[in-house]
Design an enzyme around this catalytic site. Sequence first.
Site, PDB file in Angstrom:
ATOM      1  N   GLU A 273       0.861  -1.054  -0.145  1.00 28.11           N
ATOM      2  CA  GLU A 273       0.098  -0.125   0.134  1.00 28.11           C
ATOM      3  C   GLU A 273       0.807   1.036   0.110  1.00 28.11           C
ATOM      4  O   GLU A 273       1.965   1.227   0.595  1.00 28.11           O
ATOM      5  CB  GLU A 273      -0.956   0.062   1.473  1.00 28.11           C
ATOM      6  CG  GLU A 273      -1.652   1.279   1.277  1.00 28.11           C
ATOM      7  CD  GLU A 273      -2.955   1.334   2.539  1.00 28.11           C
ATOM      8  OE1 GLU A 273      -2.708   0.441   3.537  1.00 28.11           O
ATOM      9  OE2 GLU A 273      -3.877   1.926   2.402  1.00 28.11           O
ATOM     10  N   CYS A 467      -6.501   0.605   3.262  1.00 26.42           N
ATOM     11  CA  CYS A 467      -7.447   1.733   3.149  1.00 26.42           C
ATOM     12  C   CYS A 467      -7.184   2.596   1.867  1.00 26.42           C
ATOM     13  O   CYS A 467      -8.518   3.189   1.435  1.00 26.42           O
ATOM     14  CB  CYS A 467      -7.423   2.550   4.341  1.00 26.42           C
ATOM     15  SG  CYS A 467      -7.917   2.020   5.943  1.00 26.42           S
ATOM     16  N   ASN A 598     -12.356  -3.766   1.302  1.00 23.67           N
ATOM     17  CA  ASN A 598     -11.049  -3.940   2.153  1.00 23.67           C
ATOM     18  C   ASN A 598     -11.727  -3.571   3.572  1.00 23.67           C
ATOM     19  O   ASN A 598     -12.060  -2.215   3.971  1.00 23.67           O
ATOM     20  CB  ASN A 598     -10.096  -2.697   2.015  1.00 23.67           C
ATOM     21  CG  ASN A 598      -9.089  -2.468   2.984  1.00 23.67           C
ATOM     22  OD1 ASN A 598      -7.998  -3.586   3.242  1.00 23.67           O
ATOM     23  ND2 ASN A 598      -8.959  -1.547   3.497  1.00 23.67           N
ATOM     24  N   GLU A 599     -11.861  -4.371   4.292  1.00 24.11           N
ATOM     25  CA  GLU A 599     -12.157  -4.313   5.875  1.00 24.11           C
ATOM     26  C   GLU A 599     -13.313  -3.274   6.020  1.00 24.11           C
ATOM     27  O   GLU A 599     -13.249  -2.429   6.738  1.00 24.11           O
ATOM     28  CB  GLU A 599     -11.046  -4.025   6.706  1.00 24.11           C
ATOM     29  CG  GLU A 599     -10.212  -2.773   6.479  1.00 24.11           C
ATOM     30  CD  GLU A 599      -9.135  -2.524   7.858  1.00 24.11           C
ATOM     31  OE1 GLU A 599      -8.875  -1.478   8.220  1.00 24.11           O
ATOM     32  OE2 GLU A 599      -8.097  -3.562   8.181  1.00 24.11           O
TER      33      GLU A 599
HETATM   34  O1  AHR Z   1      -2.091  -1.480   6.860  1.00 24.22           O
HETATM   35  C1  AHR Z   1      -2.452  -0.334   7.212  1.00 24.22           C
HETATM   36  C2  AHR Z   1      -3.774  -0.215   7.277  1.00 24.22           C
HETATM   37  O2  AHR Z   1      -4.538  -0.850   7.949  1.00 24.22           O
HETATM   38  C3  AHR Z   1      -4.482  -0.550   5.996  1.00 24.22           C
HETATM   39  O3  AHR Z   1      -4.520   0.440   5.051  1.00 24.22           O
HETATM   40  C4  AHR Z   1      -5.741  -0.860   6.405  1.00 24.22           C
HETATM   41  O4  AHR Z   1      -6.628  -1.648   5.512  1.00 24.22           O
HETATM   42  C5  AHR Z   1      -5.546  -1.280   7.973  1.00 24.22           C
HETATM   43  O5  AHR Z   1      -6.594  -0.568   8.675  1.00 24.22           O
END
Ligand code: AHR
Length: 828
Positions: A273, A467, A598-599
Amino acid sequence: MRKNPLAVLVLICAQLLTSYAQVKAQQADPPAYTIVGNDSVCQIFVYSSAPKDGLRLAYFTDDEQWKEVGQLCTSDYGQWGAEKRMYAPFVTKAFDGTWRAAWSVNDKAPCFAVAYSEDLITWRPQDYPVVREKGVLAPAIYQMDDGSFCIYLKTSQGKRCVLATEDFRGFKEDDFEAEADDILWVRDTATIAGKLMTGNIFDVPAVHLHFILDWFSKMAEQNARNSEQLPKSDEELKALTGKEFPAVVEASLTFDANQSKRISDRLVGIFFEDISRAADGGLYAEMVQNGDFEYNNDNHRQQWNAETAWTGASIATEQPLSENNPHYAVLTADTLSNIGWDGFSLRVGTKYDFSLYARVPEGKKKQVQVVLLAADGTVVSSAKMKLEGDIWQKYSTVMEVSKKVSETVLRKKGMRLALVPSGTVPVAVDMVSLFPQDTYKGHGLRKDLAEIIADLKPKFVRFPGGCMLHGDGLDNIYRWNESIGPLQDRKPARNIWNYHQTRGMGFYEYFQWCEDMGSEPLPVLAAGVPCQNSATNAQGLGGQQGGIPMADMPDYVQEVLDLIEWANGDPASSQWAKMRADAGHPAPFNLKMIGIGNEDLISTTFMERYLMICKAVKRKYPDIEVIGTVGPFHWPSSDYIEGWRIANDNKDVFSMVDEHYYEQPGWFVNNQDYYDAYDRDAPKVYLGEYASRGRDALDNALAEGIHLCQLERNGDVVEMASYAPLLSKDGYSNWSPDMIYFTNDTVRLSESYKMQWLFSVHHGDTYIPSTVDIAPELRKYVGVSIVKDSKTGNTWLKVVNALPKTLRLKVAGTVYELAARSAEAFAL
Ligand code: AHR
């Protein structure tokens, strides 16, 4: 209050058992509970003590006092910080004994919050029905004879009613003003710890109260265990076990190769990321900062603008190089210079490709000297460029760092790039770039970082997050198709981590990177909703902001399908595949899997869009593995439970679901059976983000190593796992801990990196069960795993010794000795 006759009590007990069984479905060792109740009735009080405290529960004791039990749920609406507040919560118990709650999220949003629970403990992920007026002040719920609900709202304009289906999934606002007596809003009061609170009082069967009390006490015990630290010294070990042990701990291991089972051969991969400057200023080797002149204060940094990182830039926007890159600089007589990413890390005798786009007024010419300058004014490299022509054109030159320049000069802070013009003709310049010629496999990634990552031999690479992929608001969702094609036409974007993404490391570079490492690509795209923690948009909606409007969803679904076409299609027949070929990759990338979401908060808004996308992918590409999402936390979080329910209801669609958790070392050590009871027939697990967050790096790595032993043991359920986050640049950290730390010149590996390497390199596709004979108090501090790789014939024993003592492990007549707090792999 209605009293519950015995028949209702029996029904409730059955419901509690059912809902508990559902909760248990994917969990190894949930807290047990005992039915100790009878048909007596107890009183409970559901209330909120402060907006940030969420919904709380108290019960009326035998000595006629209200006793607090704890927090039932909190508001998940909007951004962390000013939002996540619960105002005037109203709770009701439905005819069937299930529960509904509604509250106001603030006094500005055109929405309010609703939640549903079967047992008051586990609340389904919240929904935020949108209404016409901004500012819902006090919702009150009323159940109608047919089982549906009317949620009465007070707004500054009057009273309104939102009709809700019995399952609290569908909401529709009445067109007319509601006629509701104020008595509806009258709530109960109770004094708790000397303070008068407002809420709702209910009669419940004793069995329900005991179930709740038991749950809370089990959770408290679990939390205490999860916060245990790993023993670092003899004293700490004694404090944890109550015993003393010799300096060298003896243990023996037995195994039976005939009892083996097949496990995933793609367990360890990586999560990438652009967080903590992982891409721009990091792995993406571009050395000029803000070379596109597109920084702006949208990046949450009020001081950022098109001139950031430059001096002498005069910015213009008429006739830009590309509509996606509207700003450029006008070079007249003054020098234009760039500070790079806190300087330029250059090497003696090394070549760099310099380029820019320029447009010169009709009939004029301009000469520009490109200079790399050390802080003391030493010219480290210099090249001349002649610019002419009134349409945008790319100009390139190679810059070499002279052998005469000393390392001392090069390593000093403050190196910069200067464009020194001659004459006074104004020239438009954009996309100023300096790239080392020597990048990883020649594809534009910083070589030292990329090689360290490749050493991990990742079986797959997840991209672009995290995120970042679902973004901060609807207009910040990562759109993969804006990250391909010529750089000037890509759409730079605000990064959810508060900086600027050039998109120079876009989907093309990502797929190329996977191919260069021999890893499978795992792109993850948003499920039609932004991050649930998004800021408020222009309509006043925060969080998921209502999701991509349903009318636009068909286009979004098509966009997801286009990615697969772009990656795998035939350039002769597919316009998307032709774009890939035009970019330099005619052969397909062979994409085999895709993640959606994503979560996310598994709200109704999410669920509708998520299923629409995932089903469309599976319908069109039955061979592509679709990976779903189950929220940001492990069991027993609401999103986890609801996400798993959706996956199990749609087994034909989901091959895997993406679990995430960041936990203390104690959680990993005390939950080594977490996956043991998982349903072997359910979709598989992709543990997409995890890390231990403890008091020191070695504790974390040891806890992760012990967890990796469990993941291998459950390799028939856990298909893939990726530690997160991967990279962090010193001075720009958005998160901690991380796997690899770096500066412009250096790379530092964490202990967690070493543990990931150990398990990734010594991998297998067959698990051989083993038993460790050791003092029972010490067992949980020793992780072991034996795997065989059928391709190479190698059998690996991995041992993680989290004890502060040497471990002597006897295995089939051989003694393996491991230093205190260490891990190793041995060939068997
Ligand atoms: O890994 C860092 C963050 O942690 C990611 O962007 C998110 O998906 C999680 O909350």
